[in-house]
Design a protein around this motif. Sequence first.
Motif, PDB file in Angstrom:
ATOM      1  N   PRO A 176       0.797  -1.229   0.000  1.00 60.22           N
ATOM      2  CA  PRO A 176       0.000   0.000   0.000  1.00 60.22           C
ATOM      3  C   PRO A 176       0.832   1.283   0.000  1.00 60.22           C
ATOM      4  O   PRO A 176       0.435   2.279  -0.606  1.00 60.22           O
ATOM      5  CB  PRO A 176      -0.838  -0.120   1.270  1.00 60.22           C
ATOM      6  N   THR A 177       1.981   1.280   0.672  1.00 58.45           N
ATOM      7  CA  THR A 177       2.818   2.483   0.688  1.00 58.45           C
ATOM      8  C   THR A 177       3.424   2.727  -0.684  1.00 58.45           C
ATOM      9  O   THR A 177       3.538   3.875  -1.141  1.00 58.45           O
ATOM     10  CB  THR A 177       3.937   2.357   1.734  1.00 58.45           C
ATOM     11  N   LEU A 178       3.803   1.651  -1.369  1.00 64.62           N
ATOM     12  CA  LEU A 178       4.341   1.781  -2.722  1.00 64.62           C
ATOM     13  C   LEU A 178       3.257   2.233  -3.694  1.00 64.62           C
ATOM     14  O   LEU A 178       3.506   3.065  -4.574  1.00 64.62           O
ATOM     15  CB  LEU A 178       4.963   0.455  -3.174  1.00 64.62           C
ATOM     16  N   LEU A 179       2.039   1.724  -3.529  1.00 63.86           N
ATOM     17  CA  LEU A 179       0.918   2.187  -4.355  1.00 63.86           C
ATOM     18  C   LEU A 179       0.719   3.691  -4.166  1.00 63.86           C
ATOM     19  O   LEU A 179       0.535   4.438  -5.137  1.00 63.86           O
ATOM     20  CB  LEU A 179      -0.367   1.444  -3.987  1.00 63.86           C
ATOM     21  N   ALA A 180       0.761   4.131  -2.909  1.00 60.74           N
ATOM     22  CA  ALA A 180       0.573   5.551  -2.606  1.00 60.74           C
ATOM     23  C   ALA A 180       1.699   6.394  -3.191  1.00 60.74           C
ATOM     24  O   ALA A 180       1.478   7.522  -3.654  1.00 60.74           O
ATOM     25  CB  ALA A 180       0.486   5.754  -1.096  1.00 60.74           C
ATOM     26  N   ALA A 181       2.914   5.863  -3.178  1.00 61.71           N
ATOM     27  CA  ALA A 181       4.049   6.590  -3.739  1.00 61.71           C
ATOM     28  C   ALA A 181       3.875   6.795  -5.243  1.00 61.71           C
ATOM     29  O   ALA A 181       4.219   7.854  -5.786  1.00 61.71           O
ATOM     30  CB  ALA A 181       5.349   5.845  -3.454  1.00 61.71           C
ATOM     31  N   HIS A 182       3.329   5.801  -5.910  1.00 61.25           N
ATOM     32  CA  HIS A 182       3.036   5.953  -7.341  1.00 61.25           C
ATOM     33  C   HIS A 182       1.980   7.026  -7.564  1.00 61.25           C
ATOM     34  O   HIS A 182       2.123   7.878  -8.456  1.00 61.25           O
ATOM     35  CB  HIS A 182       2.571   4.623  -7.935  1.00 61.25           C
ATOM     36  N   LEU A 183       0.930   7.006  -6.771  1.00 63.49           N
ATOM     37  CA  LEU A 183      -0.136   7.997  -6.919  1.00 63.49           C
ATOM     38  C   LEU A 183       0.367   9.407  -6.643  1.00 63.49           C
ATOM     39  O   LEU A 183      -0.122  10.379  -7.226  1.00 63.49           O
ATOM     40  CB  LEU A 183      -1.305   7.654  -5.993  1.00 63.49           C
ATOM     41  N   ALA A 184       1.345   9.536  -5.763  1.00 60.92           N
ATOM     42  CA  ALA A 184       1.906  10.848  -5.425  1.00 60.92           C
ATOM     43  C   ALA A 184       2.953  11.305  -6.432  1.00 60.92           C
ATOM     44  O   ALA A 184       3.456  12.432  -6.342  1.00 60.92           O
ATOM     45  CB  ALA A 184       2.519  10.801  -4.027  1.00 60.92           C
ATOM     46  N   GLY A 185       3.303  10.440  -7.386  1.00 61.59           N
ATOM     47  CA  GLY A 185       4.324  10.794  -8.375  1.00 61.59           C
ATOM     48  C   GLY A 185       5.727  10.765  -7.820  1.00 61.59           C
ATOM     49  O   GLY A 185       6.651  11.368  -8.386  1.00 61.59           O
ATOM     50  N   ALA A 186       5.914  10.052  -6.698  1.00 65.35           N
ATOM     51  CA  ALA A 186       7.220  10.027  -6.037  1.00 65.35           C
ATOM     52  C   ALA A 186       8.160   8.969  -6.598  1.00 65.35           C
ATOM     53  O   ALA A 186       9.373   9.029  -6.351  1.00 65.35           O
ATOM     54  CB  ALA A 186       7.036   9.798  -4.536  1.00 65.35           C
ATOM     55  N   VAL A 187       7.608   7.992  -7.314  1.00 64.28           N
ATOM     56  CA  VAL A 187       8.433   6.918  -7.863  1.00 64.28           C
ATOM     57  C   VAL A 187       8.060   6.685  -9.322  1.00 64.28           C
ATOM     58  O   VAL A 187       6.935   6.977  -9.742  1.00 64.28           O
ATOM     59  CB  VAL A 187       8.275   5.603  -7.054  1.00 64.28           C
ATOM     60  N   PRO A 188       8.993   6.148 -10.120  1.00 63.61           N
ATOM     61  CA  PRO A 188       8.737   5.956 -11.550  1.00 63.61           C
ATOM     62  C   PRO A 188       8.134   4.591 -11.852  1.00 63.61           C
ATOM     63  O   PRO A 188       8.020   3.733 -10.973  1.00 63.61           O
ATOM     64  CB  PRO A 188      10.146   6.046 -12.141  1.00 63.61           C
ATOM     65  N   ALA A 189       7.750   4.402 -13.095  1.00 64.87           N
ATOM     66  CA  ALA A 189       7.403   3.058 -13.569  1.00 64.87           C
ATOM     67  C   ALA A 189       8.641   2.172 -13.432  1.00 64.87           C
ATOM     68  O   ALA A 189       9.771   2.655 -13.539  1.00 64.87           O
ATOM     69  CB  ALA A 189       6.948   3.117 -15.022  1.00 64.87           C
ATOM     70  N   TRP A 190       8.447   0.886 -13.212  1.00 63.79           N
ATOM     71  CA  TRP A 190       9.583   0.003 -12.997  1.00 63.79           C
ATOM     72  C   TRP A 190       9.228  -1.429 -13.352  1.00 63.79           C
ATOM     73  O   TRP A 190       8.060  -1.781 -13.510  1.00 63.79           O
ATOM     74  CB  TRP A 190      10.062   0.068 -11.536  1.00 63.79           C
ATOM     75  N   SER A 191      10.267  -2.249 -13.457  1.00 65.35           N
ATOM     76  CA  SER A 191      10.070  -3.694 -13.588  1.00 65.35           C
ATOM     77  C   SER A 191      11.195  -4.395 -12.848  1.00 65.35           C
ATOM     78  O   SER A 191      12.289  -3.847 -12.681  1.00 65.35           O
ATOM     79  CB  SER A 191      10.043  -4.129 -15.060  1.00 65.35           C
ATOM     80  N   VAL A 192      10.905  -5.595 -12.384  1.00 65.72           N
ATOM     81  CA  VAL A 192      11.901  -6.381 -11.664  1.00 65.72           C
ATOM     82  C   VAL A 192      11.905  -7.796 -12.225  1.00 65.72           C
ATOM     83  O   VAL A 192      10.862  -8.347 -12.597  1.00 65.72           O
ATOM     84  CB  VAL A 192      11.625  -6.391 -10.134  1.00 65.72           C
ATOM     85  N   ARG A 193      13.079  -8.355 -12.305  1.00 65.66           N
ATOM     86  CA  ARG A 193      13.249  -9.758 -12.693  1.00 65.66           C
ATOM     87  C   ARG A 193      14.388 -10.310 -11.859  1.00 65.66           C
ATOM     88  O   ARG A 193      15.528  -9.849 -11.954  1.00 65.66           O
ATOM     89  CB  ARG A 193      13.547  -9.886 -14.184  1.00 65.66           C
ATOM     90  N   GLY A 194      14.084 -11.287 -11.017  1.00 64.66           N
ATOM     91  CA  GLY A 194      15.101 -11.776 -10.097  1.00 64.66           C
ATOM     92  C   GLY A 194      15.479 -10.667  -9.125  1.00 64.66           C
ATOM     93  O   GLY A 194      14.615 -10.034  -8.526  1.00 64.66           O
ATOM     94  N   PRO A 195      16.764 -10.371  -8.979  1.00 68.68           N
ATOM     95  CA  PRO A 195      17.173  -9.300  -8.062  1.00 68.68           C
ATOM     96  C   PRO A 195      17.374  -7.949  -8.764  1.00 68.68           C
ATOM     97  O   PRO A 195      17.828  -7.005  -8.130  1.00 68.68           O
ATOM     98  CB  PRO A 195      18.508  -9.817  -7.524  1.00 68.68           C
ATOM     99  N   GLU A 196      17.044  -7.871 -10.052  1.00 65.63           N
ATOM    100  CA  GLU A 196      17.374  -6.679 -10.824  1.00 65.63           C
ATOM    101  C   GLU A 196      16.142  -5.810 -11.073  1.00 65.63           C
ATOM    102  O   GLU A 196      15.218  -6.191 -11.790  1.00 65.63           O
ATOM    103  CB  GLU A 196      18.001  -7.101 -12.155  1.00 65.63           C
TER     104      GLU A 196
END
Length: 229
Positions: A176-196
Amino acid sequence: MDRVTTVFWMGGCASLALIVGAGLAAIVVAAHRRERERRDSWRRWAAHHGWTFTENPQLAWTGRVPGRNRRGVRFALTGTMHGRPVGVAEYAYTQTHTSTGADGNPTTNSQTHSYVVAFVWLRRPFPDLAVAPRHVFSKLGRALFGGDGYATGNAEFDRQWRVGATAPGQQALVGPTLLAAHLAGAVPAWSVRGPELITYRPGRLHDATSVGSLVAPLITVADLLEQGR
């Protein structure tokens, strides 16, 4: 046209061709020199900050960026920030289009697309997961997962963003905190695969101050993702 005029005309055309050719060659040489100087400045920056500068590295995340060009990384800068191994890189791919003109002859046009990619190595691996704005998710989702996104239960987030995953239920990894950060424009679009973990944007690396502004928001994603918040 008499013979003398013809000779002068042909000579003028040849001279013009030589001038144009020399001008183009000078432009190419100057562009190569500027690029070499730009990379040298990044090499010095890396050495000064205890980072590593690598030309044309082979990096796994090229399969998760536009063009999927495995040899598209021009250079990468890797180091440590807030106790995490991180990096930024310049990446590019070229698109070629062939069309047929009214005279029936094919014309080929090429366009090179450049991106800056930031990446962070997580402390533990994750299943393939991505968050992107809804208007661009369709292409990203198909590229990464071959399918659609999954709803998170946060109506406003689900209206603006989408989560892509390899299996239902994995969207719960985006807390939920990460969802809120996206809504606030504080974090960018991203993708993860394994540890990257990666994010990218169009453009090139020009300003050294941009390194922190690119990597820091992704570190926020990494912290929240690992904490399940």
